[in-house]
Design a protein around this motif. Structure first.
Motif, PDB file in Angstrom:
ATOM      1  N   LEU A   9       1.087  -1.236   0.102  1.00 42.15           N
ATOM      2  CA  LEU A   9       0.261  -0.226  -0.088  1.00 42.15           C
ATOM      3  C   LEU A   9       1.156   1.261   0.029  1.00 42.15           C
ATOM      4  O   LEU A   9       1.770   1.248   0.623  1.00 42.15           O
ATOM      5  N   GLY A  10       0.291   2.169  -0.817  1.00 38.62           N
ATOM      6  CA  GLY A  10       1.121   3.606  -0.912  1.00 38.62           C
ATOM      7  C   GLY A  10      -0.084   4.667  -0.708  1.00 38.62           C
ATOM      8  O   GLY A  10      -1.112   4.424  -1.168  1.00 38.62           O
ATOM      9  N   ALA A  11       0.594   5.843  -0.539  1.00 39.29           N
ATOM     10  CA  ALA A  11      -0.543   7.034  -0.610  1.00 39.29           C
ATOM     11  C   ALA A  11       0.295   8.098  -1.167  1.00 39.29           C
ATOM     12  O   ALA A  11       1.368   8.510  -1.012  1.00 39.29           O
ATOM     13  N   ARG A  12      -0.625   8.949  -1.875  1.00 39.49           N
ATOM     14  CA  ARG A  12      -0.243  10.375  -2.457  1.00 39.49           C
ATOM     15  C   ARG A  12      -0.920  11.445  -2.096  1.00 39.49           C
ATOM     16  O   ARG A  12      -2.025  11.506  -1.735  1.00 39.49           O
ATOM     17  N   TYR A  13      -0.063  12.439  -1.724  1.00 41.34           N
ATOM     18  CA  TYR A  13      -0.688  13.903  -1.598  1.00 41.34           C
ATOM     19  C   TYR A  13      -0.263  14.621  -2.752  1.00 41.34           C
ATOM     20  O   TYR A  13       0.906  14.880  -3.156  1.00 41.34           O
ATOM     21  N   GLY A  14      -1.218  14.816  -3.676  1.00 41.60           N
ATOM     22  CA  GLY A  14      -0.746  15.442  -5.033  1.00 41.60           C
ATOM     23  C   GLY A  14      -0.069  14.323  -6.017  1.00 41.60           C
ATOM     24  O   GLY A  14      -0.436  13.497  -6.035  1.00 41.60           O
ATOM     25  N   ALA A  15       1.057  15.005  -6.480  1.00 39.86           N
ATOM     26  CA  ALA A  15       1.769  14.199  -7.428  1.00 39.86           C
ATOM     27  C   ALA A  15       3.032  13.352  -6.308  1.00 39.86           C
ATOM     28  O   ALA A  15       3.559  12.441  -6.925  1.00 39.86           O
ATOM     29  N   SER A  16       2.964  13.592  -5.035  1.00 44.60           N
ATOM     30  CA  SER A  16       3.937  12.967  -4.208  1.00 44.60           C
ATOM     31  C   SER A  16       3.662  11.798  -3.450  1.00 44.60           C
ATOM     32  O   SER A  16       2.601  11.646  -3.040  1.00 44.60           O
ATOM     33  N   LEU A  17       4.421  10.829  -3.580  1.00 46.39           N
ATOM     34  CA  LEU A  17       4.169   9.485  -2.967  1.00 46.39           C
ATOM     35  C   LEU A  17       4.749   9.655  -1.631  1.00 46.39           C
ATOM     36  O   LEU A  17       6.032   9.625  -1.451  1.00 46.39           O
ATOM     37  N   THR A  18       4.050   9.724  -0.503  1.00 45.06           N
ATOM     38  CA  THR A  18       4.509   9.994   0.909  1.00 45.06           C
ATOM     39  C   THR A  18       4.542   8.695   1.638  1.00 45.06           C
ATOM     40  O   THR A  18       5.001   8.732   2.921  1.00 45.06           O
ATOM     41  N   MET A  19       4.001   7.534   1.328  1.00 43.29           N
ATOM     42  CA  MET A  19       3.833   6.444   1.819  1.00 43.29           C
ATOM     43  C   MET A  19       3.776   5.084   0.961  1.00 43.29           C
ATOM     44  O   MET A  19       3.088   5.386  -0.123  1.00 43.29           O
ATOM     45  N   GLU A  20       4.698   4.227   1.101  1.00 44.57           N
ATOM     46  CA  GLU A  20       4.667   3.304   0.294  1.00 44.57           C
ATOM     47  C   GLU A  20       5.045   1.817   0.664  1.00 44.57           C
ATOM     48  O   GLU A  20       5.835   1.893   1.806  1.00 44.57           O
ATOM     49  N   GLY A  21       4.790   0.776   0.000  1.00 45.79           N
ATOM     50  CA  GLY A  21       5.358  -0.731   0.472  1.00 45.79           C
ATOM     51  C   GLY A  21       4.756  -1.206   1.781  1.00 45.79           C
ATOM     52  O   GLY A  21       5.279  -1.842   2.287  1.00 45.79           O
ATOM     53  N   VAL A  22       3.339  -0.584   1.999  1.00 39.88           N
ATOM     54  CA  VAL A  22       3.041  -1.132   3.206  1.00 39.88           C
ATOM     55  C   VAL A  22       2.210  -2.436   3.309  1.00 39.88           C
ATOM     56  O   VAL A  22       1.218  -2.624   2.472  1.00 39.88           O
ATOM     57  N   SER A  23       2.811  -3.454   3.777  1.00 41.71           N
ATOM     58  CA  SER A  23       2.017  -4.978   3.546  1.00 41.71           C
ATOM     59  C   SER A  23       2.088  -5.533   5.017  1.00 41.71           C
ATOM     60  O   SER A  23       3.014  -5.330   5.806  1.00 41.71           O
ATOM     61  N   THR A  24       0.740  -6.049   5.196  1.00 35.50           N
ATOM     62  CA  THR A  24       0.693  -6.390   6.558  1.00 35.50           C
ATOM     63  C   THR A  24       0.091  -7.917   6.562  1.00 35.50           C
ATOM     64  O   THR A  24      -0.597  -8.567   5.562  1.00 35.50           O
ATOM     65  N   GLY A 208       7.184   6.782   6.535  1.00 36.68           N
ATOM     66  CA  GLY A 208       6.214   6.341   5.523  1.00 36.68           C
ATOM     67  C   GLY A 208       6.148   5.072   4.896  1.00 36.68           C
ATOM     68  O   GLY A 208       5.496   4.677   4.014  1.00 36.68           O
ATOM     69  N   ARG A 209       6.750   4.195   5.860  1.00 42.20           N
ATOM     70  CA  ARG A 209       7.053   2.673   5.817  1.00 42.20           C
ATOM     71  C   ARG A 209       6.665   1.801   6.763  1.00 42.20           C
ATOM     72  O   ARG A 209       6.647   2.429   8.026  1.00 42.20           O
ATOM     73  N   LEU A 210       6.311   0.616   6.732  1.00 42.58           N
ATOM     74  CA  LEU A 210       5.893  -0.376   7.644  1.00 42.58           C
ATOM     75  C   LEU A 210       7.290  -1.063   8.188  1.00 42.58           C
ATOM     76  O   LEU A 210       7.797  -1.705   7.461  1.00 42.58           O
ATOM     77  N   ALA A 211       7.714  -0.515   9.491  1.00 41.17           N
ATOM     78  CA  ALA A 211       8.749  -0.952  10.100  1.00 41.17           C
ATOM     79  C   ALA A 211       8.777  -2.247  10.552  1.00 41.17           C
ATOM     80  O   ALA A 211       9.706  -3.015  10.920  1.00 41.17           O
ATOM     81  N   ALA A 212       7.639  -2.777  11.289  1.00 35.13           N
ATOM     82  CA  ALA A 212       7.022  -3.895  12.080  1.00 35.13           C
ATOM     83  C   ALA A 212       5.699  -4.112  12.195  1.00 35.13           C
ATOM     84  O   ALA A 212       4.949  -3.169  12.053  1.00 35.13           O
ATOM     85  N   ALA A 213       5.199  -5.374  12.210  1.00 33.88           N
ATOM     86  CA  ALA A 213       3.631  -5.712  12.530  1.00 33.88           C
ATOM     87  C   ALA A 213       3.769  -7.108  13.091  1.00 33.88           C
ATOM     88  O   ALA A 213       4.475  -7.956  12.561  1.00 33.88           O
ATOM     89  N   GLY A 214       2.842  -7.200  13.998  1.00 34.20           N
ATOM     90  CA  GLY A 214       2.895  -8.705  14.645  1.00 34.20           C
ATOM     91  C   GLY A 214       2.243  -8.066  16.153  1.00 34.20           C
ATOM     92  O   GLY A 214       1.773  -7.257  16.554  1.00 34.20           O
ATOM     93  N   PRO A 215       1.992  -9.309  16.881  1.00 33.20           N
ATOM     94  CA  PRO A 215       1.811  -9.609  18.373  1.00 33.20           C
ATOM     95  C   PRO A 215       2.454  -8.269  18.983  1.00 33.20           C
ATOM     96  O   PRO A 215       3.881  -8.120  18.984  1.00 33.20           O
ATOM     97  N   SER A 216       1.741  -7.581  19.973  1.00 33.05           N
ATOM     98  CA  SER A 216       2.426  -6.524  20.406  1.00 33.05           C
ATOM     99  C   SER A 216       3.675  -6.397  21.330  1.00 33.05           C
ATOM    100  O   SER A 216       4.593  -6.018  21.280  1.00 33.05           O
ATOM    101  N   GLU A 217       3.573  -7.654  22.113  1.00 30.49           N
ATOM    102  CA  GLU A 217       4.798  -7.907  22.897  1.00 30.49           C
ATOM    103  C   GLU A 217       6.018  -8.272  22.100  1.00 30.49           C
ATOM    104  O   GLU A 217       7.094  -8.446  22.639  1.00 30.49           O
TER     105      GLU A 217
END
Length: 252
Positions: A9-24, A208-217
């Protein structure tokens, strides 16, 4: 049961890509997922992209919902703007009736009453929004989000204006709300101890990227605190099994 999965997943503000590569991994209903990260890391951008308020690459894969995605997903922004001339009750009723016609049923009124009482703002029902404190308006915004019966709820720092006691009360209520209704709740939080206590899962957004995801602990570790937040801290488990972050002041 509702589930949500983000793929590249990515997101744009106007022509700028401010978030990218988010996979969960698949996020399931009935649980709270904390979304954490430094200021301006992209947490609000992520919520807006999931809610369809921003465009960008990638997929938001939603399964098991009974409504169209635009109805199933509710976004509660950090800054809520409300009509100050409305009463609390009128504002929550207006939220409940959006797009559903104006005939009011007894069951809808009873639902509003239950939500206001559960959030301990029943006594504010007939006060104007303009007369409320910031924390009280935040609680009203939560009531407005819940009354729509969301299947996926995105809450952007919903407790930031509340004192510590009310933060704990509200997060405990949201934990029970998610479990009872099968709702998938994503909450942007700054207090990592709240994430450890109330949220089964945690997503970490940084730059703007996903650094980690999973169980909180498993996600909230000493290494994460050092790498993402640049603090030296230890995580201790108390006698009740809860984990707490202890900042090493000497090292700081």
């Amino acid at each position: 049961m509702v589930s949500l999965k983000l793929s590249d997943l990515g997101a744009r503000y106007g022509a700028s890509l401010t978030m990218e590569g988010v996979s969960t991994p698949v996020l399931s209903g009935g649980e709270l997922t904390a979304v954490i990260g430094p200021n301006a890391a992209g947490k609000s951008t992520l919520f807006k992209r999931i809610a369809g308020l921003l465009k960008g690459p990638g997929l938001v894969e939603l399964q098991g919902v009974s409504q169209p995605p635009k109805e199933a997903i509710r976004y509660m922004p950090q800054d809520t703007h409300a009509n100050a001339v409305l009463t609390v009750y009128e504002s929550v009723l207006l939220a409940a009736k959006q797009g559903a016609g104006w005939r009011v049923r007894d069951g809808e009124l009873a639902r509003i009453d239950r939500i206001l009482q559960a959030l301990q703002i029943g006594e504010l029902a007939f006060r104007n929004l303009g007369a409320l404190s910031g924390g009280q308006r935040q609680l009203v915004a939560i009531a407005q989000a819940l009354v729509r019966k969301p299947e996926v709820l995105l809450m952007d720092e919903p407790t930031s204006a509340l004192d510590l006691y009310r933060q704990v009360e509200v997060l405990g209520f949201m934990q029970e709300f998610a479990r009872r209704n099968g709702t998938l709740v994503l909450i942007a939080l700054h207090d990592l101890n709240h994430a450890l206590r109330f949220c089964q899962n945690t997503m970490v957004i940084s730059g703007g990227r996903l650094a980690a995801a999973g169980p909180s602990e498993e996600v909230i570790t000493q290494d994460l605190l050092r790498q993402i937040y640049r603090i030296d801290a230890r995580i201790e488990q108390c006698s009740r099994g809860e984990r707490h972050i202890i900042i090493d002041r000497a090292a700081a």
